[in-house]
Design a protein around this motif. Structure first.
Motif, mmCIF file in Angstrom:
data_model
loop_
_atom_site.group_PDB
_atom_site.id
_atom_site.type_symbol
_atom_site.label_atom_id
_atom_site.label_comp_id
_atom_site.label_asym_id
_atom_site.label_seq_id
_atom_site.Cartn_x
_atom_site.Cartn_y
_atom_site.Cartn_z
ATOM 1 N N PHE A 185 0.676 -1.079 0.142
ATOM 2 C CA PHE A 185 -0.205 -0.079 0.341
ATOM 3 C C PHE A 185 1.011 1.549 -0.063
ATOM 4 N N TYR A 186 2.045 1.277 0.306
ATOM 5 C CA TYR A 186 3.043 2.189 0.948
ATOM 6 C C TYR A 186 3.414 2.062 -0.775
ATOM 7 N N TYR A 187 3.402 1.645 -1.422
ATOM 8 C CA TYR A 187 4.655 2.027 -2.527
ATOM 9 C C TYR A 187 2.834 2.292 -3.937
ATOM 10 N N ILE A 188 1.749 1.532 -3.768
ATOM 11 C CA ILE A 188 0.979 1.778 -4.221
ATOM 12 C C ILE A 188 0.700 3.572 -4.127
ATOM 13 N N ALA A 189 0.498 3.847 -2.691
ATOM 14 C CA ALA A 189 0.238 5.179 -2.402
ATOM 15 C C ALA A 189 1.311 6.297 -2.836
ATOM 16 N N VAL A 190 2.840 6.138 -2.637
ATOM 17 C CA VAL A 190 4.145 6.962 -3.484
ATOM 18 C C VAL A 190 3.772 7.196 -4.938
ATOM 19 N N SER A 191 3.125 5.759 -5.021
ATOM 20 C CA SER A 191 2.802 5.794 -7.128
ATOM 21 C C SER A 191 2.232 7.233 -7.309
ATOM 22 N N LEU A 192 1.016 7.064 -6.659
ATOM 23 C CA LEU A 192 -0.553 7.947 -7.171
ATOM 24 C C LEU A 192 0.075 9.377 -6.578
ATOM 25 N N LEU A 193 1.212 9.808 -5.674
ATOM 26 C CA LEU A 193 1.322 11.267 -5.397
ATOM 27 C C LEU A 193 1.768 12.157 -6.534
ATOM 28 N N PRO A 194 1.329 13.600 -6.715
ATOM 29 C CA PRO A 194 2.137 14.061 -7.062
ATOM 30 C C PRO A 194 3.419 14.696 -6.930
ATOM 31 N N HIS A 195 4.129 15.165 -7.830
ATOM 32 C CA HIS A 195 5.293 15.228 -8.305
ATOM 33 C C HIS A 195 5.576 16.261 -6.672
ATOM 34 N N GLU A 196 5.077 17.378 -6.576
ATOM 35 C CA GLU A 196 4.687 18.218 -5.776
ATOM 36 C C GLU A 196 5.391 17.618 -4.032
ATOM 37 N N THR A 197 3.922 16.675 -3.765
ATOM 38 C CA THR A 197 3.699 16.425 -2.861
ATOM 39 C C THR A 197 5.790 15.252 -1.812
ATOM 40 N N LEU A 198 5.449 14.657 -3.757
ATOM 41 C CA LEU A 198 6.747 13.488 -2.985
ATOM 42 C C LEU A 198 8.149 14.708 -3.451
ATOM 43 N N LEU A 199 8.392 15.649 -3.780
ATOM 44 C CA LEU A 199 9.637 16.302 -3.161
ATOM 45 C C LEU A 199 9.421 16.437 -1.873
ATOM 46 N N GLU A 200 7.978 17.324 -1.361
ATOM 47 C CA GLU A 200 7.987 18.238 -0.203
ATOM 48 C C GLU A 200 8.521 17.189 0.827
ATOM 49 N N ILE A 201 7.701 14.663 0.569
ATOM 50 C CA ILE A 201 8.282 14.026 2.158
ATOM 51 C C ILE A 201 9.162 14.217 1.330
ATOM 52 N N GLU A 202 10.411 14.233 0.188
ATOM 53 C CA GLU A 202 12.123 14.351 0.416
ATOM 54 C C GLU A 202 12.510 14.742 0.903
ATOM 55 N N ASN A 203 12.510 16.436 0.856
ATOM 56 C CA ASN A 203 13.129 17.183 1.399
ATOM 57 C C ASN A 203 12.200 16.981 3.131
ATOM 58 N N ALA A 204 11.752 16.842 3.853
ATOM 59 C CA ALA A 204 11.477 16.936 5.057
ATOM 60 C C ALA A 204 12.427 15.947 5.735
ATOM 61 N N VAL A 205 12.652 13.977 4.785
ATOM 62 C CA VAL A 205 13.596 12.823 5.500
ATOM 63 C C VAL A 205 14.456 13.593 5.457
ATOM 64 N N GLU A 206 15.865 14.045 4.391
ATOM 65 C CA GLU A 206 16.538 15.282 4.052
ATOM 66 C C GLU A 206 17.460 16.257 5.257
ATOM 67 N N SER A 207 16.117 16.973 5.993
ATOM 68 C CA SER A 207 16.426 17.591 6.966
ATOM 69 C C SER A 207 15.654 17.354 8.249
ATOM 70 N N GLY A 208 15.293 16.510 8.441
ATOM 71 C CA GLY A 208 15.101 15.406 9.788
ATOM 72 C C GLY A 208 13.753 15.820 10.205
ATOM 73 N N ARG A 209 12.842 16.562 9.424
ATOM 74 C CA ARG A 209 11.890 17.287 10.248
ATOM 75 C C ARG A 209 10.229 15.928 9.838
ATOM 76 N N ALA A 210 9.506 16.014 10.093
ATOM 77 C CA ALA A 210 8.652 15.546 10.833
ATOM 78 C C ALA A 210 8.201 15.206 9.258
ATOM 79 N N LEU A 211 7.670 14.033 8.749
ATOM 80 C CA LEU A 211 7.551 13.609 7.453
ATOM 81 C C LEU A 211 5.033 13.252 7.582
ATOM 82 N N LEU A 212 5.265 13.705 6.311
ATOM 83 C CA LEU A 212 3.293 14.358 5.530
ATOM 84 C C LEU A 212 3.425 12.092 6.449
ATOM 85 N N PRO A 213 2.103 11.598 7.498
ATOM 86 C CA PRO A 213 1.643 11.037 7.180
ATOM 87 C C PRO A 213 0.655 10.300 5.481
#
Length: 562
Positions: A185-213
């Motif tokens: 389900f995580y792979y499916i949810a990620v596949s459905l995410l728009p480009h901007e949301t993917l970037l936002e999630i990746e930036n959060a991981v890089e900076s150590g911020r909390a991830l969007l659920p």
């Protein structure tokens, strides 16, 4: 011919379902039919009461203990079926009454077993209006294997719209089905995410911020997650979304749900294979990823977003739509195809993917290479990797893997792998007001019940309406007293619906307890649920069911807007 009860899908003759499960003349101590309920499963009952009277070649084998239903044991591993060790000595010094007694589970005991794994979720209403096309769902599981090899999952997509629901049928153990139920389900949810949301999630991981659920899970307490592998799984998922970011420049905003489902299935299977090849310095994780890869699992997943219903299926679990006709009757619409030898298109696909000189060996006795029942599955690297790769991974792996006869066994006529794929077949259906519910279930249900009966039973349960059709006796000679009993049972069913509060539980009750007249027989249900672990698997498979109920008013509103 040996008439021991055996799995139909292992090619062993099976007793007719109308025959009694235990011979009335079979001696049995009282305690054998009153198993304690422990950890939501029947406790182990030692096999001193049930044994085979025949010495013909039969179903018991070391290989069978590993693969159970899905794989046929190699001939070298077949053994003879004989009385349990010590059974003769056990009975020599003991005399039994000439008149056998019958022992059954009481209705409360039966209900405790049937309801142990049930789960229900109702979609919350907002401001008094239910904006989702899904009202809620009921799910349940009944084990036959010990431990159960089926898994189930359900989640709401938080960054996109819709719900994900799925059933997963494992074979050669539960490791692969467990991993797929946690990760897909995580792979499916990620596949459905728009480009901007993917970037936002990746930036959060890089900076150590909390991830969007990404997902809100709806799980029974028994539906656990593997905490030890969570970091490994996250790293693989992150690599996937990083690749999606690199591939998508953000110019296109349209997400193709069908393509997203296919990509998610294929990528997860690829990661399962890669993780097993690379290994892990942690010995526990190293053994875990190898167990996941060498076992297998089928998957049937539904994505519901408004009136858009997509079903992605890999293997032989099924999705069935319950449609209520204008006269109130029920009809079944199949939304998935079984990937096995009964599917002519699958047979043709397999033959086209391999040289002509393998046309007679790629499928033998209705099994892939004469061994595997489903033609599509996650894991099962024994049907995907080259022989050299298999040997290299096994030799460098832990001793538990190297000592396992199943993992070292090379399928016959293994020339041009891969023979197996996890790519799903995706079906789209636009919901209509008459589409009332969806049943997702592993093959343990469909082996025991016809699709039309499944839809009718669920439909009548959800609506409380039972169409009074003549009782069919199927050519049996029925006495007046027996007919009276059938009519009395029908009336009791209409008034109480066996007090089930869960549609999946109600369906399992019928799947296990139905007699030749199509009604639940408490005596039969009690016997089936009393079977010891060693014997239960010979009569049925694990059963996992999710019943999704649709909101006809919301679906109708969508239709009116269009």
């Amino acid at each position: 011919m040996c008439v021991c009860p055996g799995p139909r899908r292992i090619g062993i003759p099976v007793r007719s379902s109308s025959l009694p499960l235990f011979s009335d003349a079979m001696p049995a101590p009282t305690q054998l039919f009153f198993p304690l309920i422990r950890n939501c499963e029947l406790s182990r009952i030692y096999g001193t009461a049930c044994y085979c009277h025949h010495r013909h070649l039969c179903c018991s084998s070391p290989y069978l203990a590993q693969s159970r239903l899905r794989c046929t044991p190699p001939p070298a591993y077949a053994t003879f079926c004989r009385p349990k060790e010590g059974w003769w000595q056990h009975t020599q010094g003991r005399r039994y009454a000439s008149t056998p007694q019958k022992f059954y589970l009481t209705p409360p005991q039966v209900n405790s077993i049937l309801k142990a794994n049930e789960y229900s979720f109702k979609v919350p209403e907002f401001d008094g209006k239910n904006v989702s096309s899904v009202l809620g769902f009921d799910s349940n599981q009944l084990p036959a294997n010990a431990p159960i090899e089926d898994r189930r999952s359900a989640a709401t997509c938080l960054q996109t719209r819709g719900m994900l629901l799925g059933v997963f049928d494992g074979h050669a153990g539960c490791a692969c089905s467990q991993a797929v139920s946690e990760r897909l389900f995580y792979y499916i949810a990620v596949s459905l995410l728009p480009h901007e949301t993917l970037l936002e999630i990746e930036n959060a991981v890089e900076s150590g911020r909390a991830l969007l659920p990404i997902l809100q899970w709806h799980k029974h307490p028994n539906d656990y997650f593997s905490k030890e592998a969570s970091k490994l799984y996250f790293n693989s998922l992150r690599t996937y979304w990083q690749e999606l970011i690199d591939l998508n420049t953000g110019e296109s905003t349209d997400i193709d749900v069908k393509e997203a489902l296919i990509n998610a299935f294929k990528r997860l299977d690829s990661d399962i294979s890669l993780e097993a090849q690379v290994g892990d310095p942690n010995s526990f994780l190293n053994y875990l990823v190898l167990r996941v890869a060498f076992s297998g699992a089928t998957a049937c997943v539904a994505h519901v977003d408004g009136v858009d219903l997509h079903v992605a299926n890999t293997g032989d679990s099924r999705a069935m739509l319950g449609v209520q006709e204008e006269d109130g009757s029920w009809s079944a619409v199949t939304l998935s195809n079984d990937h096995n030898a009964q599917n002519e298109r699958e047979l043709e696909r397999l033959k086209l993917e391999h040289p002509k000189n393998e046309a007679k060996s790629v499928v033998k006795q209705d099994r892939l290479l004469g061994l595997l029942m489903p033609f599509r599955a996650f894991g099962d690297v024994k049907f995907k990797w080259s022989i050299d790769l298999q040997k290299r991974v096994i030799e460098s792996g832990p001793d538990q893997l190297n000592d396992n006869e199943y993992t070292k066994f090379i399928p016959p006529n293994y020339y041009t792998p891969p023979y197996l794929t996890a790519e799903p077949e995706v079906t789209y259906h636009r919901l209509r007001p008459q589409d009332k519910f969806l049943v997702l279930a592993t093959d343990g249900l469909w082996e025991t019940m016809h699709r039309q009966d499944v839809v009718r039973i669920v439909g009548e349960y959800l609506t409380g309406m039972h169409h009074q059709q003549p009782i069919a006796v199927g050519g049996y000679k029925v006495t007046l007293g027996q007919m009276h009993g059938l009519l009395t049972e029908r009336r009791a069913k209409m008034s109480s619906v066996f007090e089930d509060q869960n549609a999946a539980t109600h369906l399992i009750r019928h799947a296990v307890g139905n007699n030749e007249f199509g009604t639940v027989d408490h005596e039969r249900l009690s016997k089936m649920l009393s079977l010891p672990e060693e014997l239960a698997r010979m009569y049925r498979d694990d059963i996992t069911i999710i019943v999704v109920q649709f909101n006809s008013h919301v679906v109708g509103a969508y239709q009116n807007q269009d």
